[in-house]
Each structure stands twice: as structure tokens, then as C-alpha cells.
Design a protein around this motif. Structure first.
Motif, PDB file in Angstrom:
ATOM      1  N   ARG A 101      47.720  50.548  52.861  1.00 53.66           N
ATOM      2  CA  ARG A 101      48.663  49.452  52.696  1.00 53.66           C
ATOM      3  C   ARG A 101      48.202  48.240  53.501  1.00 53.66           C
ATOM      4  O   ARG A 101      47.801  48.363  54.656  1.00 53.66           O
ATOM      5  CB  ARG A 101      50.037  49.918  53.164  1.00 53.66           C
ATOM      6  CG  ARG A 101      51.132  49.004  52.804  1.00 53.66           C
ATOM      7  CD  ARG A 101      52.455  49.618  53.142  1.00 53.66           C
ATOM      8  NE  ARG A 101      53.501  48.703  52.735  1.00 53.66           N
ATOM      9  CZ  ARG A 101      54.755  48.869  53.017  1.00 53.66           C
ATOM     10  NH1 ARG A 101      55.131  49.907  53.714  1.00 53.66           N
ATOM     11  NH2 ARG A 101      55.646  47.995  52.621  1.00 53.66           N
ATOM     12  N   VAL A 111      45.773  42.559  36.824  1.00 54.16           N
ATOM     13  CA  VAL A 111      46.820  43.011  37.731  1.00 54.16           C
ATOM     14  C   VAL A 111      47.206  41.876  38.667  1.00 54.16           C
ATOM     15  O   VAL A 111      46.474  40.891  38.818  1.00 54.16           O
ATOM     16  CB  VAL A 111      46.358  44.228  38.582  1.00 54.16           C
ATOM     17  CG1 VAL A 111      46.075  45.418  37.723  1.00 54.16           C
ATOM     18  CG2 VAL A 111      45.166  43.883  39.439  1.00 54.16           C
ATOM     19  N   ASP A 112      48.344  42.047  39.301  1.00 53.71           N
ATOM     20  CA  ASP A 112      48.732  41.146  40.382  1.00 53.71           C
ATOM     21  C   ASP A 112      47.887  41.550  41.583  1.00 53.71           C
ATOM     22  O   ASP A 112      48.059  42.642  42.120  1.00 53.71           O
ATOM     23  CB  ASP A 112      50.221  41.296  40.675  1.00 53.71           C
ATOM     24  CG  ASP A 112      50.683  40.454  41.854  1.00 53.71           C
ATOM     25  OD1 ASP A 112      49.907  39.576  42.304  1.00 53.71           O
ATOM     26  OD2 ASP A 112      51.814  40.677  42.324  1.00 53.71           O
ATOM     27  N   LYS A 113      46.971  40.692  41.991  1.00 55.28           N
ATOM     28  CA  LYS A 113      46.010  41.081  43.024  1.00 55.28           C
ATOM     29  C   LYS A 113      46.643  41.284  44.397  1.00 55.28           C
ATOM     30  O   LYS A 113      45.992  41.776  45.308  1.00 55.28           O
ATOM     31  CB  LYS A 113      44.862  40.076  43.097  1.00 55.28           C
ATOM     32  CG  LYS A 113      45.275  38.670  43.405  1.00 55.28           C
ATOM     33  CD  LYS A 113      44.086  37.752  43.329  1.00 55.28           C
ATOM     34  CE  LYS A 113      44.528  36.321  43.555  1.00 55.28           C
ATOM     35  NZ  LYS A 113      43.425  35.411  43.490  1.00 55.28           N
ATOM     36  N   TRP A 114      47.912  40.957  44.556  1.00 54.82           N
ATOM     37  CA  TRP A 114      48.600  41.177  45.835  1.00 54.82           C
ATOM     38  C   TRP A 114      49.391  42.480  45.830  1.00 54.82           C
ATOM     39  O   TRP A 114      49.984  42.854  46.831  1.00 54.82           O
ATOM     40  CB  TRP A 114      49.520  39.997  46.142  1.00 54.82           C
ATOM     41  CG  TRP A 114      48.766  38.710  46.205  1.00 54.82           C
ATOM     42  CD1 TRP A 114      48.822  37.691  45.314  1.00 54.82           C
ATOM     43  CD2 TRP A 114      47.803  38.333  47.180  1.00 54.82           C
ATOM     44  NE1 TRP A 114      47.962  36.685  45.668  1.00 54.82           N
ATOM     45  CE2 TRP A 114      47.310  37.055  46.821  1.00 54.82           C
ATOM     46  CE3 TRP A 114      47.279  38.932  48.318  1.00 54.82           C
ATOM     47  CZ2 TRP A 114      46.354  36.381  47.554  1.00 54.82           C
ATOM     48  CZ3 TRP A 114      46.318  38.250  49.045  1.00 54.82           C
ATOM     49  CH2 TRP A 114      45.875  37.002  48.672  1.00 54.82           C
ATOM     50  N   ASP A 115      49.406  43.172  44.701  1.00 49.24           N
ATOM     51  CA  ASP A 115      50.097  44.451  44.587  1.00 49.24           C
ATOM     52  C   ASP A 115      49.076  45.574  44.780  1.00 49.24           C
ATOM     53  O   ASP A 115      48.307  45.891  43.880  1.00 49.24           O
ATOM     54  CB  ASP A 115      50.772  44.540  43.214  1.00 49.24           C
ATOM     55  CG  ASP A 115      51.577  45.816  43.026  1.00 49.24           C
ATOM     56  OD1 ASP A 115      51.651  46.628  43.971  1.00 49.24           O
ATOM     57  OD2 ASP A 115      52.140  45.988  41.935  1.00 49.24           O
ATOM     58  N   GLY A 116      49.066  46.166  45.964  1.00 43.19           N
ATOM     59  CA  GLY A 116      48.074  47.182  46.311  1.00 43.19           C
ATOM     60  C   GLY A 116      48.095  48.387  45.384  1.00 43.19           C
ATOM     61  O   GLY A 116      47.053  48.921  45.022  1.00 43.19           O
ATOM     62  N   SER A 117      49.292  48.839  44.995  1.00 45.48           N
ATOM     63  CA  SER A 117      49.386  49.991  44.096  1.00 45.48           C
ATOM     64  C   SER A 117      48.790  49.686  42.732  1.00 45.48           C
ATOM     65  O   SER A 117      48.076  50.518  42.162  1.00 45.48           O
ATOM     66  CB  SER A 117      50.848  50.407  43.915  1.00 45.48           C
ATOM     67  OG  SER A 117      51.348  50.942  45.093  1.00 45.48           O
ATOM     68  N   ALA A 118      49.072  48.502  42.217  1.00 43.97           N
ATOM     69  CA  ALA A 118      48.535  48.130  40.900  1.00 43.97           C
ATOM     70  C   ALA A 118      47.020  48.008  40.958  1.00 43.97           C
ATOM     71  O   ALA A 118      46.319  48.432  40.029  1.00 43.97           O
ATOM     72  CB  ALA A 118      49.152  46.814  40.428  1.00 43.97           C
TER      73      ALA A 118
END
Length: 190
Positions: free
Chosen positions: A129, A12-19
Motif C-alpha cells: 500500500r 486503470v486509475d494509476k493512483w488505485d494500487g489494487s487496480a
């Protein structure tokens, strides 16, 4: 959205909290269902889908009724359908807030002998968030005694992902196993 790099690796994109949260939730769900052979109950999602289906059905009714009986004649039906839609969206919001409560898995543990009622596991999580603290909560309801036990654990998401954003299951599975076993033994682990 988590992307599968290989057949079992999740990146995952580690900066995308939802992902990140969705990847962790999916891995926890897979761990509980495969390791302990529980069956998943879909009743929470079924009720949400029923509310949404009813709302969309009323919207479809409004469209068909207005097509068959143009506007001045369909005014009262349109008003009813529009008001019902908004009421159902309010019911849906209340349902997801107070009934679902971030629960992403309801698992059923069948009684080995088949005599006692099934035990239930409810697993929920939260990741605020712009925060790195992932909280995993498990609630266990014993089938025969109806007693409830609950435990939760909070860890940084960095404990479960490497620097490339790949989920390291070997770090997550022991946390889930410890939480699960603490509820089976009756100890509370906070």
C-alpha cells in the motif's frame, strides 16, 4: 478495477494500487498462458471455494432448521452452525495466508513426450500500500526431478504504465519472458 479501453488495451486509475496490481497480474497471467501455451490449474481457487461453500451451506442449514423448528428447539443447531461458520472463516484466513500466499496463477507445463510428470509454475505478486514497487515472483517445480527454482523481480509500476494509466504490454512482456527463461535455464535471477 481495470477497464478495457479497446479490445486489448487496459486502462486503470494509476493512483488505485489494487487496480494497478490486478491489471499487472492479469497481463502477466495472459502472457504466460498465451505465449508459452501452458494450461491453468484452478486447484488453489477450488479449495477456497470449497471452504466458502461449506460455510455458506452451514449458514443455510441454520436458516432452514430455524424456520422448520422455531428458536427454542433449534438452539443447539444454531450454536453449532454459527461456531462452525467462524471456525471455517479462520480456516479460510489461514489457507489464504499460508497456502495461497498471493499466488494468482498456477500453470501446468505438459511434458512434450507425455512420459514425465507435468512441471508446475506458480506466479505470485505483491504491491504494498502506498508503494510503487511491484514484485513479481515465479516458482518453477520440475515435473521429473521435483527440484524447485524460484526467481523474482521488482520494478516500479511506472515502468509498465504510461502517463494516462494505460498498460504498456511491450514493457511488461520482456520482464516476464526474462524471468521465465531464467528459471528454465536454471539460473537464479534475483
Amino acid at each position: 478495477m481495470p477497464a478495457a479501453v479497446e479490445d486489448d488495451t487496459i486502462k486503470v486509475d494509476k493512483w488505485d494500487g489494487s487496480a494497478v496490481k490486478n491489471a499487472l497480474d492479469d497481463a502477466v497471467k495472459e502472457t504466460l498462458l498465451t505465449k508459452y501455451k501452458y494450461s491453468e490449474s484452478h486447484w488453489l481457487m477450488d479449495w477456497r471455494l470449497a471452504i466458502c461453500t461449506l460455510a455458506v451451506g452451514l449458514s443455510g442449514l441454520a436458516i432452514v432448521w430455524d424456520f422448520l423448528h422455531p428458536f427454542p428447539a433449534s438452539r443447539s443447531v444454531l450454536i453449532f452452525c454459527v461456531c462452525s461458520y467462524f471456525v471455517l472463516m479462520g480456516v479460510l484466513t489461514l489457507y489464504t495466508t499460508y497456502v495461497e500466499k498471493n499466488i494468482f496463477l498456477v500453470a501446468v507445463q505438459k511434458d512434450a513426450a507425455g512420459v514425465d510428470p507435468d512441471s508446475k509454475w506458480e506466479v505470485s505478486s505483491s504491491l504494498k500500500r502506498f508503494d510503487d514497487q511491484y514484485t513479481l515472483s515465479v516458482r518453477y517445480v520440475d515435473g521429473s526431478s521435483k527440484r524447485e527454482r524460484q526467481a523474482s523481480v521488482t520494478r516500479s509500476v511506472a515502468a509498465f504504465f504510461d502517463e494516462n494509466g494505460v498498460l504498456v504490454r511491450e514493457c511488461l512482456v520482456p520482464v516476464v519472458t526474462k524471468l521465465h527463461n531464467s528459471l528454465l535455464s536454471g539460473k537464479k535471477d534475483k
